[in-house]
Design a protein around this motif. Structure first.
Motif, PDB file in Angstrom:
ATOM      1  N   HIS A  34     -41.876  61.062  92.351  1.00  0.00           N
ATOM      2  CA  HIS A  34     -43.076  61.972  91.566  1.00  0.00           C
ATOM      3  C   HIS A  34     -42.346  62.655  90.489  1.00  0.00           C
ATOM      4  O   HIS A  34     -41.829  63.817  90.508  1.00  0.00           O
ATOM      5  N   MET A  79     -46.964  60.263  89.000  1.00  0.00           N
ATOM      6  CA  MET A  79     -46.548  59.483  90.132  1.00  0.00           C
ATOM      7  C   MET A  79     -45.920  58.115  89.880  1.00  0.00           C
ATOM      8  O   MET A  79     -46.016  56.965  90.275  1.00  0.00           O
ATOM      9  N   THR A  80     -44.849  58.312  88.981  1.00  0.00           N
ATOM     10  CA  THR A  80     -44.122  57.115  88.269  1.00  0.00           C
ATOM     11  C   THR A  80     -43.735  56.159  89.258  1.00  0.00           C
ATOM     12  O   THR A  80     -43.760  55.023  89.492  1.00  0.00           O
ATOM     13  N   GLU A 126     -43.142  56.187  92.611  1.00  0.00           N
ATOM     14  CA  GLU A 126     -44.042  55.614  93.798  1.00  0.00           C
ATOM     15  C   GLU A 126     -44.901  54.403  93.191  1.00  0.00           C
ATOM     16  O   GLU A 126     -45.151  53.470  94.055  1.00  0.00           O
ATOM     17  N   MET A 127     -45.484  54.781  92.038  1.00  0.00           N
ATOM     18  CA  MET A 127     -46.380  53.558  91.510  1.00  0.00           C
ATOM     19  C   MET A 127     -45.582  52.517  91.258  1.00  0.00           C
ATOM     20  O   MET A 127     -45.968  51.399  91.471  1.00  0.00           O
ATOM     21  N   VAL A 158     -45.182  50.577  94.786  1.00  0.00           N
ATOM     22  CA  VAL A 158     -46.247  50.164  95.431  1.00  0.00           C
ATOM     23  C   VAL A 158     -46.949  48.969  94.733  1.00  0.00           C
ATOM     24  O   VAL A 158     -47.202  47.927  95.125  1.00  0.00           O
TER      25      VAL A 158
END
Lengths: 300, 300
Positions: free
Chosen positions: B147, B165-166, B168-169, B172
């Motif tokens: 984050h 939220m780079t 984690e994005m 996912v």
């Protein structure tokens, strides 16, 4: 009740969905059938075997022409029906039907469409939605889903469209990111949803917006059961924001069924789109399949 | 070589990381230690037990004051050290240290910070990064990660910050979405990365941009081994776009180690940020812990 003689079998055949229609010579739908033979569920069946397995009763007519749209025409489908470029008319699509290899059936497959978005080189693709669009007439349409599409149809020509990874983003963030941890007992919270839409319309950074799902939960500003609605509002709002910037407020048709279409209508109405109509997805698909079959002279 | 007498034990204690420092009376670092006791890995150990387990050798000084920063002060940490609001000075932070319950150790925990982003009500939080910032001096800093944070420090006051939220994005989307399916044998492709940065800087919709990872792969415009770089460019570019719009082009300090910091530097330089410096994260954390300990009179 009497029907015109059966003239065409057609199906919208996607990754998960399979919707089969039997048309009479006048375009009336004589019979409908759905089955669990989306591309994901074929198992060891060939496409021909899968299709034959559902051609029973009214559909037991292997002599009729068959028209298929959707992912069945993708590289991993029955046979690849290469993407046609936008702008694309009904005649363009009908001129590029691809024959599927089959000894027992006369199967043609509708090609998908590709389009450049406003930013040069950003490519978009659809398979199946083009057929629904040809069943709807002119206008601006949103087709919500895993990969939502916004398309403009003018003079029976699909001028162009954009794709948004909205539905899939919702699923992966909810299931696989830290955001899902705070969610519990999801309910449809209209207020939280609209807050999400408003923030997406106002703010500039999606990656910042989605992080706020965490902080809203952490500080107890939004209850665990409403965080999912808030995230949904952020996502749908982001789509609407981009379309508003690009194309302004216009009449919009939503294509699809159930709760997702209602959420899009709620978000569109909330952001100033007053002229919003929901169209049934099955009816649109059937209308498009019949129109393409006529144009392609599969039926007289 | 002689050292000043040991005066303070301090640690940056996060979800995965644990970095322990032993300071002399003059602020010099006498010893460093890292251990696999991030909050995720504590197992059945209490926080006190975990900390005692690493206080060996030079660190076998249970008499010394101990200062901890990071997620150890969260609701699921040793004891909650409530978020302080920005703007926040070193004195504000030092006045809100929280004592951890322990019979054997004198432990104080640094509070996290919260800040509203430009859009009203959009909340941001950090834990641990505030300590690093106090070890760096004035400026605009980006702390890349799961984050990412962008913060502005002026006159030794953290004025505000935004979260993205780079990281984690990226994970996912790569692991759990359709985008990862087309990726293979990832390599660092500078050209694909910069293409992603450029498109993120130019385009308006994140959900449309990420969908282009799929189409670029599908049409063979970007090779499977370079799609990960393209996605990374889209994500980091989206962060930079938002910060550029909000705050313009400025000197920026990157806090962190390794390849991620280099990617941020590459993207920043590519988008016109010419004055970019990379700061070591450990050094920043140690500097901040010492400054807070001094301000809070844990050391003389």
């Amino acid at each position: 009740m009497t029907y015109a003689a059966p003239a065409l079998i057609a199906a919208d055949w996607g990754t998960t969905n399979f919707r089969l229609f039997l048309f009479g010579t006048d375009g009336e739908i004589i019979a409908k059938h759905t089955a669990n033979i989306g591309l994901k569920n074929l198992g060891v069946l060939t496409f021909e075997q899968a299709l034959l397995s559902v051609m029973k009763g009214d559909f037991d007519r292997p002599d009729l022409p068959i028209l298929l749209s959707g992912m069945v025409g993708s590289r991993t489908g029955w046979v690849e029906a290469p993407y046609q470029s936008c702008p694309s008319s009904l005649a363009d699509i009908a001129a590029h039907l691809v024959t599927a290899p089959s000894d027992r059936l006369k199967v043609r497959i509708v090609p998908g469409l590709c389009a450049s978005a406003d930013h040069e080189g950003l490519l978009n693709v659809m398979r199946g939605e083009e057929t629904q669009l040809f069943g709807l007439g002119d206008g601006v349409f949103v087709l919500p889903g895993t990969h939502s599409k916004w398309a403009k149809v003018e003079g029976s020509v699909i001028e162009g469209f954009s794709s948004y990874m909205t539905g899939e983003m919702f699923q992966v963030l909810k299931r696989n990111s830290i955001l899902g941890d705070l969610m519990d007992n999801d309910k449809d919270d209209e207020e939280a949803f609209k807050l999400g839409v408003d923030r997406a319309m106002a703010d500039k950074s999606f990656l910042s917006l989605v992080f706020s799902v965490r902080t809203e939960g952490l500080f107890g500003h939004i209850a665990p059961e409403s965080l999912s609605s808030y995230l949904s509002g952020l996502l749908i709002g982001s789509e609407i924001r981009a379309e508003s910037i690009r194309h302004g407020i216009r009449p919009v048709g939503i294509v699809g069924d159930g709760s997702l279409s209602k959420l899009y209508k709620r978000a569109l109405n909330h952001t100033g789109f007053t002229d919003v109509t929901i169209h049934d997805g099955d009816t649109a698909a059937a209308g498009g399949l019949w129109a393409i079959a006529q144009q392609g002279k599969l039926v007289l």
